[in-house]
Design a protein around this motif. Structure first.
Motif, PDB file in Angstrom:
ATOM      1  N   TRP A  80      21.109 -11.103  31.287  1.00 45.65           N
ATOM      2  CA  TRP A  80      20.197 -11.974  32.011  1.00 45.65           C
ATOM      3  C   TRP A  80      19.035 -12.327  31.105  1.00 45.65           C
ATOM      4  O   TRP A  80      18.446 -11.445  30.463  1.00 45.65           O
ATOM      5  CB  TRP A  80      19.612 -11.288  33.256  1.00 45.65           C
ATOM      6  N   ALA A  81      18.684 -13.618  31.054  1.00 44.66           N
ATOM      7  CA  ALA A  81      17.485 -14.042  30.340  1.00 44.66           C
ATOM      8  C   ALA A  81      16.265 -13.665  31.174  1.00 44.66           C
ATOM      9  O   ALA A  81      16.389 -13.264  32.344  1.00 44.66           O
ATOM     10  CB  ALA A  81      17.530 -15.555  30.123  1.00 44.66           C
ATOM     11  N   ASP A  83      13.440 -13.802  33.686  1.00 42.91           N
ATOM     12  CA  ASP A  83      13.376 -14.452  35.007  1.00 42.91           C
ATOM     13  C   ASP A  83      14.750 -14.882  35.531  1.00 42.91           C
ATOM     14  O   ASP A  83      14.830 -15.661  36.474  1.00 42.91           O
ATOM     15  CB  ASP A  83      12.416 -15.644  34.993  1.00 42.91           C
ATOM     16  N   GLY A  84      15.824 -14.404  34.923  1.00 35.79           N
ATOM     17  CA  GLY A  84      17.166 -14.699  35.419  1.00 35.79           C
ATOM     18  C   GLY A  84      17.594 -16.135  35.225  1.00 35.79           C
ATOM     19  O   GLY A  84      18.535 -16.600  35.880  1.00 35.79           O
ATOM     20  N   ALA A  85      16.941 -16.871  34.327  1.00 38.64           N
ATOM     21  CA  ALA A  85      17.256 -18.280  34.119  1.00 38.64           C
ATOM     22  C   ALA A  85      18.647 -18.489  33.540  1.00 38.64           C
ATOM     23  O   ALA A  85      19.201 -19.571  33.651  1.00 38.64           O
ATOM     24  CB  ALA A  85      16.208 -18.908  33.198  1.00 38.64           C
ATOM     25  N   ASP A  86      19.225 -17.477  32.935  1.00 39.82           N
ATOM     26  CA  ASP A  86      20.553 -17.576  32.334  1.00 39.82           C
ATOM     27  C   ASP A  86      21.268 -16.249  32.563  1.00 39.82           C
ATOM     28  O   ASP A  86      20.697 -15.182  32.317  1.00 39.82           O
ATOM     29  CB  ASP A  86      20.407 -17.853  30.831  1.00 39.82           C
ATOM     30  N   TYR A  87      22.485 -16.299  33.050  1.00 40.14           N
ATOM     31  CA  TYR A  87      23.304 -15.109  33.273  1.00 40.14           C
ATOM     32  C   TYR A  87      24.635 -15.323  32.568  1.00 40.14           C
ATOM     33  O   TYR A  87      25.257 -16.375  32.700  1.00 40.14           O
ATOM     34  CB  TYR A  87      23.533 -14.882  34.770  1.00 40.14           C
TER      35      TYR A  87
END
Length: 196
Positions: A80-81, A83-87
């Protein structure tokens, strides 16, 4: 009228049903692949590797930095990036047995492109033929390595792709060289990691 289904008729019907897709594809052999209709499998609840969905919220209080969870059960590494911007999810190798598996919280403390490898004393005890190896195609750490705060535990690539999806490591989490190169760029030192 009563239709009686004999064993021979059932086998013939089954064989015809199995051959129908192959015969349909054979009829298109003179059509370029780019012009053929795609064969798409029905969507399923789980993919072929049986990765299970994991939520970072079940393991971390905050997602204020890059996060990795290595799932030793489904042999997958979850990314996960901030803040969860990419998973993203990556197939992995995991430790050979429970004795070699360490679980809990750690973090990436160091990274190396072209790592050298030194077997631990316990590895040499299991296999006396092991010896240190410089970077290269025979190196068990592959092309990139991300070292965890636990001594001798590493997330790394591998040149032996047969190990991915199996219990085949001496404690580390391994993935394909292309995937570890991608992760290497995505995960700074300080990335929070949990192995479950």
């Amino acid at each position: 009228m009563t239709i009686r289904l004999t064993r021979r008729a059932a086998v013939a019907t089954g064989a015809a049903a199995l051959l129908t897709p192959a015969l349909a594809r054979a009829a298109t052999q003179d059509v370029p692949m780019a012009q053929q209709q795609a064969l798409v499998a029905e969507a399923g609840r789980r993919n072929v590797s049986s990765f299970r969905e994991i939520l970072w919220q079940d393991h971390f209080d905050r997602l204020d930095r890059v996060t990795l969870i290595a799932d030793t059960q489904s042999k997958a590494l979850h990314y996960w990036a901030v803040d969860g911007a990419d998973y993203r999810i990556y197939p992995t190798s995991v430790p050979m047995n429970e004795e070699l598996t360490r679980r809990g919280y750690t973090e990436i403390v160091r990274k190396k492109i072209g790592p050298s490898w030194t077997p631990t004393p316990s590895m040499i005890e299991r296999d006396p033929s092991l010896h240190p190896m410089p970077p290269g195609p025979d190196n068990p750490l592959g092309t990139h390595a991300m070292y965890l705060s636990w001594p001798a535990y590493i997330i790394h690539g591998t040149h032996d792709t047969r190990k991915i999806g199996r219990r085949s490591s001496s404690g580390c989490i391994g993935t394909f060289n292309e995937k570890i190169a991608e992760l290497y760029d995505l995960c700074p030192v300080g990335t929070q990691v949990k192995i479950i």
